[in-house]
Design a protein around this motif. Structure first.
Motif, PDB file in Angstrom:
ATOM      1  N   ASP A 262       0.866  -1.176   0.000  1.00 40.19           N
ATOM      2  CA  ASP A 262       0.000   0.000   0.000  1.00 40.19           C
ATOM      3  C   ASP A 262       0.900   1.223   0.000  1.00 40.19           C
ATOM      4  OD1 ASP A 262       0.905   0.480   2.608  1.00 40.19           O
ATOM      5  OD2 ASP A 262      -0.839  -0.473   3.523  1.00 40.19           O
ATOM      6  N   PHE A 263       0.293   2.403  -0.089  1.00 37.06           N
ATOM      7  CA  PHE A 263       1.105   3.611  -0.205  1.00 37.06           C
ATOM      8  C   PHE A 263       1.422   4.245   1.144  1.00 37.06           C
ATOM      9  CE2 PHE A 263      -0.828   3.343  -4.515  1.00 37.06           C
ATOM     10  CZ  PHE A 263       0.363   3.024  -5.155  1.00 37.06           C
ATOM     11  N   VAL A 264       1.133   3.535   2.214  1.00 36.99           N
ATOM     12  CA  VAL A 264       1.735   3.877   3.506  1.00 36.99           C
ATOM     13  C   VAL A 264       3.164   3.347   3.521  1.00 36.99           C
ATOM     14  CG1 VAL A 264       1.641   3.468   5.996  1.00 36.99           C
ATOM     15  CG2 VAL A 264      -0.461   3.906   4.722  1.00 36.99           C
ATOM     16  N   PHE A 265       3.336   2.159   2.955  1.00 38.41           N
ATOM     17  CA  PHE A 265       4.642   1.496   2.905  1.00 38.41           C
ATOM     18  C   PHE A 265       5.411   1.855   1.634  1.00 38.41           C
ATOM     19  CE2 PHE A 265       6.595  -2.461   1.105  1.00 38.41           C
ATOM     20  CZ  PHE A 265       7.779  -2.391   1.806  1.00 38.41           C
ATOM     21  N   ASP A 266       4.764   1.788   0.484  1.00 38.55           N
ATOM     22  CA  ASP A 266       5.440   1.986  -0.795  1.00 38.55           C
ATOM     23  C   ASP A 266       5.434   3.461  -1.188  1.00 38.55           C
ATOM     24  OD1 ASP A 266       6.839   1.106  -3.003  1.00 38.55           O
ATOM     25  OD2 ASP A 266       5.431  -0.517  -3.428  1.00 38.55           O
ATOM     26  N   PHE A 267       6.262   3.792  -2.194  1.00 38.70           N
ATOM     27  CA  PHE A 267       6.293   5.161  -2.694  1.00 38.70           C
ATOM     28  C   PHE A 267       5.131   5.380  -3.667  1.00 38.70           C
ATOM     29  CE2 PHE A 267      10.969   4.255  -2.072  1.00 38.70           C
ATOM     30  CZ  PHE A 267      11.080   4.988  -0.903  1.00 38.70           C
ATOM     31  N   PRO A 268       4.468   6.542  -3.624  1.00 38.75           N
ATOM     32  CA  PRO A 268       3.368   6.818  -4.563  1.00 38.75           C
ATOM     33  C   PRO A 268       3.835   6.692  -6.010  1.00 38.75           C
ATOM     34  CG  PRO A 268       3.433   8.463  -2.829  1.00 38.75           C
ATOM     35  CD  PRO A 268       4.683   7.649  -2.681  1.00 38.75           C
ATOM     36  N   ARG A 269       2.944   6.153  -6.861  1.00 40.22           N
ATOM     37  CA  ARG A 269       3.295   5.903  -8.254  1.00 40.22           C
ATOM     38  C   ARG A 269       2.027   5.697  -9.080  1.00 40.22           C
ATOM     39  NH1 ARG A 269       5.804   1.535 -10.344  1.00 40.22           N
ATOM     40  NH2 ARG A 269       4.215   1.924 -11.911  1.00 40.22           N
ATOM     41  N   VAL A 275      -5.663  -3.046 -10.260  1.00 45.08           N
ATOM     42  CA  VAL A 275      -4.703  -3.289  -9.175  1.00 45.08           C
ATOM     43  C   VAL A 275      -5.357  -2.864  -7.862  1.00 45.08           C
ATOM     44  CG1 VAL A 275      -2.442  -2.746  -8.218  1.00 45.08           C
ATOM     45  CG2 VAL A 275      -2.723  -2.949 -10.696  1.00 45.08           C
ATOM     46  N   VAL A 276      -5.509  -3.828  -6.945  1.00 43.11           N
ATOM     47  CA  VAL A 276      -6.158  -3.594  -5.651  1.00 43.11           C
ATOM     48  C   VAL A 276      -5.104  -3.782  -4.553  1.00 43.11           C
ATOM     49  CG1 VAL A 276      -7.975  -4.338  -4.075  1.00 43.11           C
ATOM     50  CG2 VAL A 276      -8.350  -4.453  -6.562  1.00 43.11           C
ATOM     51  N   TYR A 277      -4.900  -2.765  -3.735  1.00 43.43           N
ATOM     52  CA  TYR A 277      -3.827  -2.805  -2.737  1.00 43.43           C
ATOM     53  C   TYR A 277      -4.332  -3.402  -1.423  1.00 43.43           C
ATOM     54  CZ  TYR A 277      -1.311  -0.112  -6.127  1.00 43.43           C
ATOM     55  OH  TYR A 277      -0.694   0.267  -7.294  1.00 43.43           O
ATOM     56  N   ILE A 278      -3.696  -4.525  -1.026  1.00 43.74           N
ATOM     57  CA  ILE A 278      -4.134  -5.251   0.170  1.00 43.74           C
ATOM     58  C   ILE A 278      -2.986  -5.425   1.160  1.00 43.74           C
ATOM     59  CG2 ILE A 278      -5.977  -6.458  -1.062  1.00 43.74           C
ATOM     60  CD1 ILE A 278      -4.077  -8.941  -1.066  1.00 43.74           C
ATOM     61  N   GLY A 279      -2.045  -4.491   1.170  1.00 41.08           N
ATOM     62  CA  GLY A 279      -0.906  -4.589   2.083  1.00 41.08           C
ATOM     63  C   GLY A 279      -1.357  -4.780   3.522  1.00 41.08           C
ATOM     64  N   GLY A 280      -0.778  -5.777   4.210  1.00 37.30           N
ATOM     65  CA  GLY A 280      -1.123  -6.053   5.592  1.00 37.30           C
ATOM     66  C   GLY A 280      -2.412  -6.825   5.773  1.00 37.30           C
ATOM     67  N   PHE A 281      -2.924  -7.457   4.692  1.00 33.90           N
ATOM     68  CA  PHE A 281      -4.207  -8.163   4.804  1.00 33.90           C
ATOM     69  C   PHE A 281      -4.132  -9.327   5.794  1.00 33.90           C
ATOM     70  CE2 PHE A 281      -2.034 -10.907   1.850  1.00 33.90           C
ATOM     71  CZ  PHE A 281      -2.574 -12.163   2.049  1.00 33.90           C
ATOM     72  N   ILE A 381       7.533  -7.003   7.359  1.00 37.13           N
ATOM     73  CA  ILE A 381       7.500  -5.538   7.321  1.00 37.13           C
ATOM     74  C   ILE A 381       6.074  -5.031   7.502  1.00 37.13           C
ATOM     75  CG2 ILE A 381       7.831  -3.523   5.852  1.00 37.13           C
ATOM     76  CD1 ILE A 381      10.430  -4.600   6.921  1.00 37.13           C
ATOM     77  N   GLN A 382       5.121  -5.646   6.798  1.00 33.40           N
ATOM     78  CA  GLN A 382       3.728  -5.218   6.935  1.00 33.40           C
ATOM     79  C   GLN A 382       3.214  -5.447   8.345  1.00 33.40           C
ATOM     80  OE1 GLN A 382       1.889  -3.553   4.940  1.00 33.40           O
ATOM     81  NE2 GLN A 382       2.724  -3.779   2.887  1.00 33.40           N
ATOM     82  N   GLU A 383       3.619  -6.549   8.967  1.00 31.06           N
ATOM     83  CA  GLU A 383       3.192  -6.816  10.340  1.00 31.06           C
ATOM     84  C   GLU A 383       3.823  -5.824  11.311  1.00 31.06           C
ATOM     85  OE1 GLU A 383       4.243 -10.928  10.727  1.00 31.06           O
ATOM     86  OE2 GLU A 383       2.741 -11.541   9.236  1.00 31.06           O
TER      87      GLU A 383
END
Length: 529
Positions: A262-269, A275-281, A381-383
């Motif tokens: 997600d864009f809390v972790f990754d750089f905006p782009r 594309v559905v962002y599910i970081g930390g699901f 990292i997500q955890e």
């Protein structure tokens, strides 16, 4: 009950009903990857199973992580020639050893070549398993008769994409990395001016020379895909898929990308509609620890606990590194829980508990945990972000360095290279992350941002899987760009056409002017005569 409360309950119920449109239990074929990739895939399968979907998981006969789970899914076992655990363990151990040598150009070349050999051997192993599956007529008949609604796969290997193409089924990707590197580069516009390439160690703020470095690293990142993994899968395509295919096109044809970021972790782009962002699901509130472990954690008192693990692929570090780390831990006032299966370090202190396995999420969610010493895998990292625990990272391979760069850029972690670790710099780095409040404050800020969502990443993932089943795919969300040639995509043909038109016009004007000039000269000459 007040009117305001009744309205609130009604609104919440309406939102839930509109988001989770009823979907009859679907039939999903799953082609996962081993190790930490399977850990997050299994979490997603538990969520889908809870919604009433029927799951069938294809696993290798020598799989060491993907076990028989009749309570969760039906297994289809594919015979393979090599033991996957032995292959990966030996390759990773050698990779870690070469990385420890570090420094010299020769060591870098050795490391690069060995990393390429890891990729080649792994992709060959999975491609061979796919060939065995397709050539088994009974297996193919079973797959066709099962009438699957879609294929859910991890595109870090290409076999799931190829099998979905062979069976003509919609595809949902549980994705972070693909066969050729970072997933976005295959599907979305990726300007190198602010999007760092794999392994570059750069952020989204680059100087001129950093952009040059970024271009160089993108070329390096593309090499393994173009010359190692893609030819392996193209051979399978040519043999079994009518009309042939290539992995990049199959990726671009996928209906939905469930992207583990997600864009809390990754750089905006730039990104795409499918594309559905599910970081930390995979993250959820921590469970209580077992009594013995809880007592050990509580015995740390106000100093708290440090936890250390290097992921599923690495059981231990080189002996000299383990000795140095153990000696530093022994000096610390904190208690330490360390997942380590190698030889027990002689410098180990009484404050350090060595374990074969640890409940990582439950420990990260414990209020006593102060620092997470980790390799930088996506799951960990997500955890760490979810629970707000700062990270001291020791990247070893694959995407780990890039993941940790993103944390370090946000002031929530610090990186130590394996080749550089000694007792002194490990102690200095560990104390910095422990004692400087900014690391914890920055990580907790990321945690608040990550949690502030209208719906959980897991619910979002399940919704889009069911969306593909309801609509028999999601072709309307896919770009048509992948069907275009490179010169059409970059409008090279348009530029050439316009240049041609301008050139013709200029030449025509020049010819006309020259003709007029010649005509005037002739008239002048005739008058003079």
């Amino acid at each position: 009950m007040t009117l305001r409360r009744l309205c609130g309950i009604f609104l919440l119920q309406s939102l839930c009903q509109s988001f989770f449109t009823p979907c009859d239990g679907g039939n999903i074929l799953v082609l996962p990857l081993e190790g930490s990739h399977w850990i997050n895939m299994e979490v997603m399968l538990e969520g889908l199973h809870g919604r009433g979907h029927n799951l069938t998981v294809m696993r290798a006969s020598t799989s060491w992580y993907i076990k028989e789970r009749p309570d969760l899914y039906t297994s289809i076992t594919v015979e393979v020639n090599e033991d996957i655990e032995v292959v990966f363990s030996s390759l990773i151990s050698e990779h870690v050893r070469l990385q420890r040598e570090g420094g010299s150009t020769i060591s870098f070349l050795k490391l690069t070549m060995y990393f390429l050999s890891i990729q080649s051997r792994a992709h060959s192993l999975f491609a061979d398993g796919l060939s065995r599956t397709i050539e088994d007529k009974n297996m193919v008949k079973r797959l066709i008769d099962s009438k699957f609604d879609l294929v859910l796969t991890d595109p870090a290997i290409g076999s799931g994409l190829l099998l979905a193409k062979y069976l003509k089924l919609p595809v949902v990707l549980n994705v972070r990395w693909i066969t050729t590197g970072e997933g976005h580069f295959a599907i979305a516009p990726s300007p190198l001016s602010y999007i760092p390439a794999l392994g570059s160690g750069l952020t989204d703020k680059m100087t001129l020379f950093q952009r040059i470095k970024n271009f160089f690293f993108l070329c390096l990142a593309m090499f393994p895909g173009k010359f190692i993994s893609e030819p392996i899968y193209e051979a399978v395509c040519e043999k079994y898929i009518e009309g042939g295919c290539d992995v990049t096109s199959l990726l671009q044809e996928a209906d939905i990308w469930l992207f583990r970021s997600d864009f809390v972790f990754d750089f905006p782009r730039p990104t795409m509609p499918n594309v559905v962002y599910i970081g930390g699901f995979q993250c959820k509130p921590a469970n209580p620890l077992q009594q013995e472990l809880e007592e050990f954690v509580q015995s740390a008192g106000e100093h708290g606990v440090i936890i250390m693990t290097l992921g599923t692929f690495v059981d231990s570090l080189p002996k000299e590194v383990a000795e140095e780390i153990a000696s530093v831990f022994a000096k610390m006032p904190q208690k330490v829980i360390w997942r380590h299966k190698g030889e027990r370090p002689s410098t180990l202190g009484n404050n350090t508990l060595i374990v074969d396995w640890m409940p990582q999420k439950d420990l990260l969610g414990h209020p006593q945990t102060k620092v997470f010493v980790a390799h930088g895998g996506t799951n960990g990292i997500q955890e760490a972000i979810y629970y707000g625990v700062p990270v001291l990272g020791i990247p070893l391979f694959f995407d780990q360095f890039d993941n940790l760069v993103r944390l370090q850029a946000r002031g929530a972690g610090k990186i130590l290279q394996l080749a550089d670790i000694n007792g002194h710099n490990f102690e200095v780095a560990l104390k910095e992350v422990l004692l400087q409040d900014s690391y914890r404050e920055n990580m907790q800020r990321l945690s608040r941002l990550h949690r502030d969502q209208p719906i959980t990443p897991m619910d979002k993932a399940i919704f889009w899987v069911e969306y593909v089943m309801r609509h028999k795919g999601a072709a309307h969300l896919r770009t048509e760009a992948y069907k275009m040639s490179w010169f059409s995509y970059y409008s090279v043909d348009v530029v050439l056409f316009l240049l041609t038109v301008v050139t013709v016009l200029l030449l025509s004007v020049m010819v006309l002017l020259r003709s007029l000039c010649c005509r005037n000269r002739r008239k002048l000459k005739d008058k003079q005569n």
